[in-house]
Design an enzyme around this catalytic site. Structure first.
Site, mmCIF file in Angstrom:
data_model
loop_
_atom_site.group_PDB
_atom_site.id
_atom_site.type_symbol
_atom_site.label_atom_id
_atom_site.label_comp_id
_atom_site.label_asym_id
_atom_site.label_seq_id
_atom_site.Cartn_x
_atom_site.Cartn_y
_atom_site.Cartn_z
ATOM 1 N N LYS A 176 44.469 108.266 28.624
ATOM 2 C CA LYS A 176 43.658 108.678 27.483
ATOM 3 C C LYS A 176 42.311 109.087 28.064
ATOM 4 O O LYS A 176 41.532 108.274 28.526
ATOM 5 C CB LYS A 176 43.502 107.522 26.491
ATOM 6 C CG LYS A 176 43.328 107.987 25.032
ATOM 7 C CD LYS A 176 41.986 108.596 24.756
ATOM 8 C CE LYS A 176 40.909 107.559 24.686
ATOM 9 N NZ LYS A 176 39.554 108.155 24.413
ATOM 10 N N GLY A 233 35.171 99.904 30.760
ATOM 11 C CA GLY A 233 34.222 100.321 29.724
ATOM 12 C C GLY A 233 33.495 99.129 29.128
ATOM 13 O O GLY A 233 33.242 98.127 29.793
ATOM 14 N N SER A 234 33.191 99.239 27.853
ATOM 15 C CA SER A 234 32.363 98.236 27.182
ATOM 16 C C SER A 234 33.168 96.999 26.792
ATOM 17 O O SER A 234 34.398 97.037 26.667
ATOM 18 C CB SER A 234 31.739 98.836 25.920
ATOM 19 O OG SER A 234 32.742 99.071 24.934
ATOM 20 N N GLY A 238 36.893 97.123 25.282
ATOM 21 C CA GLY A 238 37.873 96.446 26.127
ATOM 22 C C GLY A 238 38.523 95.271 25.429
ATOM 23 O O GLY A 238 39.732 95.050 25.551
ATOM 24 N N GLU A 257 38.213 95.926 32.351
ATOM 25 C CA GLU A 257 36.985 95.622 33.070
ATOM 26 C C GLU A 257 35.842 95.999 32.140
ATOM 27 O O GLU A 257 35.724 97.160 31.742
ATOM 28 C CB GLU A 257 36.891 96.408 34.371
ATOM 29 C CG GLU A 257 35.636 96.119 35.158
ATOM 30 C CD GLU A 257 35.234 97.246 36.065
ATOM 31 O OE1 GLU A 257 34.049 97.638 36.013
ATOM 32 O OE2 GLU A 257 36.089 97.755 36.806
ATOM 33 N N CYS A 294 28.911 99.530 36.995
ATOM 34 C CA CYS A 294 29.324 98.217 36.494
ATOM 35 C C CYS A 294 28.808 97.096 37.383
ATOM 36 O O CYS A 294 28.799 95.933 36.974
ATOM 37 C CB CYS A 294 30.840 98.142 36.376
ATOM 38 S SG CYS A 294 31.715 98.678 37.853
ATOM 39 N N GLU A 384 24.380 92.092 29.145
ATOM 40 C CA GLU A 384 24.249 93.329 29.913
ATOM 41 C C GLU A 384 23.535 94.402 29.094
ATOM 42 O O GLU A 384 23.841 94.613 27.915
ATOM 43 C CB GLU A 384 25.623 93.859 30.333
ATOM 44 C CG GLU A 384 25.541 95.146 31.145
ATOM 45 C CD GLU A 384 26.902 95.748 31.447
ATOM 46 O OE1 GLU A 384 27.007 96.505 32.428
ATOM 47 O OE2 GLU A 384 27.865 95.481 30.692
#
Length: 519
Positions: A176, A233-234, A238, A257, A294, A384
């Site tokens: 995707k 991603g976020s 996630g 992740e 990240c 974060e």
């Protein structure tokens, strides 16, 4: 010429659920429909048996061909530059990383020991009961859905590490594409398709959907033909995909992740010996790529003393002089600014921002300084903020530093700057951080993730949804495989890797001993 469509089994396919464009407006892209998800999953399932039967050497050639296609296509760098505002040299380096990891996995497939063959030969005369012949190895799990990342349009996206490791394991892949760089995604997808055709792979071994919609992402994860998911991603996205995978009648592994603040502990001896160098390197690591990594160090922790105060002073001066830079998307920029505003409103935090003028979506680096008591009291200080910002925490004592370390959530990395004496005196810190992070670094910085067998890029939740797995390094292939044991099988019915003669000459654990020998 871009088609602006999803690519299924090597061909552009019409979708009727609207259109979207990305930065640079290189083309208009069609939104994948729910019917398209159904179609692409069926195609991948159909290709699975044929692809998992492809000999290892041919599968490795396929990966090498993808690398060659990407290496020969400079248009992918230009499209990524337009869509993401990342500089051309950075993108050229990222393409090199992408090509390298494909070739690394080709080598893993050729060598073959990744399947972890274990053989316990029959012992018919054993008492009180005979032992049967049992042989075990990893086999591909099935079609895998991969979600492209926003911050790495090449290395963690369509042809990135998740795709490389899934294809290496013998799994068809459905990507995707990330809507922030759909043109780059199509160029990369066409490289994979060209390689599949050149090496005679099954048509459905790779497909790509273009979509901006969460419901399409969820439908892909929940389709019964999809057997595993890779995501970078976020935390919000996630976790949503993880929950969707867990809610299925047949739950599947979703390897999400989801970010990290990557704490950096600056111990007293190191601060006294090389505080200036640490401050400069910290600033460079925080602002690298406008903080859009990240492994960006979003937290620095030390014990209050003259040497550590000087590190803070020097880091503050360097961050004030840092330049603003363009972020990947307007949405990421807005999230960064919201995060900076949120921290600026916490009582007990002081803030310094770069003096460079801010013009959206350019982000000015920010540095916050606070005390351990504030950090421990306010959960938002440890959250974060994706972008060029960091929080410095001053602790009153070694015990308070340990308390801050124990307070941390799961991290991708944790770093310690220390002299040999520091590391001896603060040995408990290492023990604490082993429970908090997937990679521990001494006297370095976490930005930069090597592609090698020993790398672990993962960590306890919320850094990832499975701390046992890595998305970087050759061990990433294990995410997309599962073990099968074969008991009392005749030789002709066993996989090649488990036959007595060991025709592939791979390492195997035979009756408890590692060997390449056959018999």
């Amino acid at each position: 010429m871009l088609s602006g469509k999803s690519l299924i089994a090597g061909e552009p396919v019409e979708a009727a659920d609207g259109v979207f464009t990305a930065a640079g407006a290189l083309a208009t892209f069609q939104e994948a429909s729910g019917a398209l998800v159904e179609h692409v999953a069926g195609v991948a399932a159909q290709a699975f048996d044929a692809y998992r039967a492809v000999p290892a050497e041919a599968r490795a050639d396929f990966l090498d061909h993808i690398a060659a296609e990407l290496e020969a296509n400079d248009g992918i760098i230009e499209s990524a530059h337009v869509e993401t505002a990342l500089p051309v040299p950075r993108l050229a380096g990222e393409r090199g990383r992408t090509v390298n990891q494909l070739r690394v996995f080709a080598g893993v497939v050729r060598e073959g020991s990744w399947i972890e063959a274990r053989i316990d030969r029959a012992v018919p005369g054993r008492t009180p009961a005979p032992r049967p012949d049992i042989r075990r190895m990893l086999i591909p799990i099935g079609p895998v859905a991969i979600f492209g990342a926003s911050n790495f349009p090449l290395a963690f996206s369509v042809a990135g590490g998740d795709t490389a490791s899934a294809l290496a394991a013998g799994c068809p892949v459905i990507v995707k594409a990330h809507p922030a760089h759909p043109a780059t995604s199509e160029v990369a997808a066409r490289a994979i398709i060209a390689a599949a055709q050149a090496t005679g792979m099954p048509a459905g071994v790779f497909s790509m959907l273009q979509s901006t919609r969460p419901d399409i992402a969820k439908a892909l994860v929940q389709h019964p033909h999809v057997k595993a998911v890779g995501f970078t991603g976020s935390l919000r996205a996630g976790r949503a995909l993880f929950d969707a995978g867990a809610a299925r009648p047949d739950p599947i592994p979703v390897y999400s992740e989801m970010g990290s603040v990557n704490p950096v502990f600056i111990l007293p001896g190191a601060a006294a010996e090389r505080g200036s160098a640490i401050a400069e390197a910290m600033k460079e690591s925080v602002t690298l790529g406008v903080g859009q990594f990240c492994t960006n160090p979003g937290l620095a922790i030390g014990v209050r003393a003259a040497a550590f105060d000087l590190v803070i002073e020097q880091l503050t001066a360097r961050m004030r002089e840092a330049q603003a830079g363009p972020m990947l998307t307007q949405g990421i920029y807005q999230s960064f600014e919201a995060g900076v505003r949120r921290l600026s409103q916490v009582e007990g935090l002081s803030m310094v921002r770069a003096s460079a003028a801010v013009h959206a979506p350019k982000a000015a680096p920010a540095l916050f300084v606070t005390e351990a008591a504030v950090f421990l009291r306010c959960p938002e200080v440890s959250e974060e903020v994706f972008g060029p910002s960091s929080v410095v925490v001053r602790c009153a004592s070694r015990d308070e530093l340990y308390e801050v370390a124990r307070h941390l959530e799961g991290q991708l990395t944790a770093t310690i700057h220390g002299t040999p004496g520091d590391l001896d005196e603060y040995a408990t810190l290492i023990s604490i951080l082993e429970q908090k992070a997937g990679r521990l670094i001494v006297n370095g910085f976490p930005t930069g993730v090597e592609i090698c067998p020993s790398m672990h890029h993962g960590g306890p939740y919320p850094a990832t949804t499975d701390s046992r797995s890595t998305s970087v390094g050759t061990a990433a292939i294990n995410r997309f495989a599962r073990p099968v044991a074969y008991q009392n099988f005749p030789q002709a019915s066993l996989p090649l890797e488990l036959r007595d003669a060991n025709p592939r000459r791979i390492w195997r654990l035979v009756d408890g001993e590692l060997t390449k020998e056959g018999w």
